[in-house]
Scaffold this active site. Structure first.
Site, mmCIF file in Angstrom:
data_model
loop_
_atom_site.group_PDB
_atom_site.id
_atom_site.type_symbol
_atom_site.label_atom_id
_atom_site.label_comp_id
_atom_site.label_asym_id
_atom_site.label_seq_id
_atom_site.Cartn_x
_atom_site.Cartn_y
_atom_site.Cartn_z
ATOM 1 N N GLY A 287 -20.609 -17.905 13.910
ATOM 2 C CA GLY A 287 -20.489 -18.325 12.515
ATOM 3 C C GLY A 287 -20.819 -19.807 12.323
ATOM 4 N N GLY B 151 -23.471 -15.765 17.121
ATOM 5 C CA GLY B 151 -22.420 -14.935 16.520
ATOM 6 C C GLY B 151 -21.108 -15.671 16.280
ATOM 7 C CD GLU C 38 -31.131 -16.314 8.964
ATOM 8 O OE1 GLU C 38 -31.521 -17.221 9.712
ATOM 9 O OE2 GLU C 38 -30.403 -15.389 9.342
ATOM 10 C CG ASP D 211 -25.064 -20.826 0.301
ATOM 11 O OD1 ASP D 211 -24.578 -19.706 0.037
ATOM 12 O OD2 ASP D 211 -25.705 -21.055 1.354
ATOM 13 C CE1 TYR E 169 -24.005 -14.839 3.436
ATOM 14 C CE2 TYR E 169 -26.068 -13.912 2.629
ATOM 15 C CZ TYR E 169 -25.208 -14.980 2.758
ATOM 16 O OH TYR E 169 -25.544 -16.191 2.187
ATOM 17 C CD GLU F 29 -17.914 -20.599 4.091
ATOM 18 O OE1 GLU F 29 -19.142 -20.807 3.990
ATOM 19 O OE2 GLU F 29 -17.174 -21.256 4.823
ATOM 20 C CG HIS F 30 -19.533 -15.793 1.002
ATOM 21 N ND1 HIS F 30 -20.629 -15.009 1.260
ATOM 22 C CD2 HIS F 30 -18.759 -15.740 2.103
ATOM 23 C CE1 HIS F 30 -20.515 -14.495 2.487
ATOM 24 N NE2 HIS F 30 -19.391 -14.928 3.030
ATOM 25 C CG ASP G 297 -25.830 -21.495 7.086
ATOM 26 O OD1 ASP G 297 -24.893 -22.041 6.490
ATOM 27 O OD2 ASP G 297 -25.816 -20.294 7.426
HETATM 28 C C1 GLA Z 1 -23.963 -17.791 5.799
HETATM 29 C C2 GLA Z 1 -25.227 -18.077 4.981
HETATM 30 C C3 GLA Z 1 -25.023 -19.262 4.040
HETATM 31 C C4 GLA Z 1 -23.745 -19.122 3.224
HETATM 32 C C5 GLA Z 1 -22.564 -18.749 4.122
HETATM 33 C C6 GLA Z 1 -21.330 -18.440 3.322
HETATM 34 O O1 GLA Z 1 -23.710 -18.815 6.692
HETATM 35 O O2 GLA Z 1 -26.319 -18.324 5.818
HETATM 36 O O3 GLA Z 1 -26.151 -19.404 3.207
HETATM 37 O O4 GLA Z 1 -23.914 -18.205 2.198
HETATM 38 O O5 GLA Z 1 -22.858 -17.623 4.943
HETATM 39 O O6 GLA Z 1 -20.901 -19.557 2.635
#
Ligand code: GLA
Length: 371
Positions: A109, A107, A145, A22, A207, A19-20, A157
């Site tokens: 996630g 929303g 995006e 990419d 973010y 997570e976080h 994503d």
């Molecule tokens: C969101 C972003 C992704 C990734 C996640 C965290 O979903 O769109 O690119 O950074 O947060 O892992």
């Protein structure tokens, strides 16, 4: 659905771990879900994209040469941005009538926006008779995006939404876009996705702030080490250079470096069928996102802790951007019902929110059907 020529869908996703990272060039391990956005589409002769939704009452008609005017539109911006950048990349965008049916919760996630962007581009390419290059579709959706939705996201994503594979997790190297598919068959276990139902209003700005902090970490560390992204930094290097970083930036980098390590261990655990190890890595990931990266908040912390506390749960963590949204848990199949009841009740007691469990399977990414 009557009177449409094609039905084109793309998936929501759950990220198992990674997570976080990419946007730091790390490897991530998402799965595409059967929660998806479906676009029903037919060409028209209007030179406009006429949009309707099954779940929203509004209708929007967007002239193809004025798509940028829809940048601030609540929902249409995702469609406008996707079509705009697809066209800018030299593809044919024909006038069309589209109806969107999104079963990915907004929303939650689970990447409803990626599912919308990717399915819209795939649908536009389908009516134009173009072959589907899924990687290019994902990259174009990411651009929409960034520049229409204002979220400086990574590629995870959109890539998962486009290229997901039924019953498989995707070990995606976000630096090279090399993807290895790993079957998800941990014996007697199920992946359970639970929405905290915590609205996440500041999510986009927070973010972008985290992304800027990791960019800062990389800039500073590159003065000392020859690396192209933060994911290439080792724990030893980070410790050696600790005094060059502010306290906050150090914590962020420490999350990234340790999360990269956890992803490679988790991928191995998945291949080996080691649910206990996989689960414990989920727990460690959540802790790092809570304490070092600080993207959880008290609701997600409560939801993950309650799940982790249940005897049939191997591990649980927040998934996605955080600041609200969902958790992913690995649970013994025969106790899934009991687990769900326990988690919902305890979570309601502790936070006042009614969480929601999603019935969902690991599914394919883009699916095109001629009607
Ligand atoms: C969101 C972003 C992704 C990734 C996640 C965290 O979903 O769109 O690119 O950074 O947060 O892992």
């Amino acid at each position: 659905m009557k009177n449409f020529a094609y039905k084109v869908s793309a998936a929501g996703r759950v990220n198992l771990i990674g997570e976080h990272i990419d946007y730091c060039g790390g490897k991530v391990l998402p799965c595409a879900l059967s929660l998806k956005n479906t676009v029903y589409i037919s060409p028209n002769n209007d030179n406009c994209i006429n949009v309707e939704w099954t779940t929203l009452s509004e209708k929007v008609s967007m002239p193809i040469d004025r798509l940028a005017d829809f940048k601030s539109h609540d929902y249409a911006k995702y469609i406008a941005g996707s079509a705009y950048f697809w066209r800018e990349a030299g593809h044919v965008v024909k006038g069309c009538d589209i109806k969107l049916d999104c079963t990915v919760p907004f929303g939650g996630g689970l990447s409803s926006s990626a599912a919308i962007e990717v399915s819209v581009i795939a649908a536009l390419a389908t009516v134009a008779g173009e072959p589907l290059c899924k990687t290019e579709i994902a990259q174009t959706a990411q651009k929409a995006e960034h520049l229409f939705a204002g979220v400086n996201c990574g590629i995870m994503d959109q890539y998962a939404s486009a290229c997901g594979k039924k019953d498989h997790a995707m070990l995606l190297d976000c630096k090279t876009l090399q993807c290895d598919y790993i079957p998800v068959c941990l014996e007697d276990c199920r992946i359970v996705v639970i929405d905290s139902r915590k609205p996440h209003s500041l999510a986009d700005s927070k973010y972008n702030e985290r992304r800027a902090e990791t960019d800062e970490a990389l800039r500073v560390l590159q003065r000392r080490f020859d690396v192209s992204c933060l994911a290439e930094i080792s724990t030893e290097q980070l410790e050696q250079a600790k005094n060059l970083l502010s306290d906050t930036v150090y914590l962020r980098a420490k999350h990234v470096v340790s999360e990269c390590e956890r992803v490679s261990q988790a991928a191995k655990a998945l291949i080996d069928g080691d649910a206990a190890l996989f689960g414990s890595l989920l727990n460690q990931s959540h802790r790092s996102l809570s304490e070092l990266y600080q993207v959880t908040g008290k609701e997600l912390d409560a939801l993950a802790a309650i799940a982790q506390n249940h005897p049939a749960c191997f591990g649980s963590r927040m998934t996605g951007a955080g600041f609200g949204g969902s958790t992913v848990s690995l649970v013994k199949t025969q106790y899934v019902k009991d687990f769900g009841q326990y988690v919902l009740k305890e979570y309601q007691k502790q936070t006042g929110y009614e969480a929601k469990i999603y019935e969902t399977e690991i599914s394919d990414g883009i699916i095109v059907e001629k009607l």
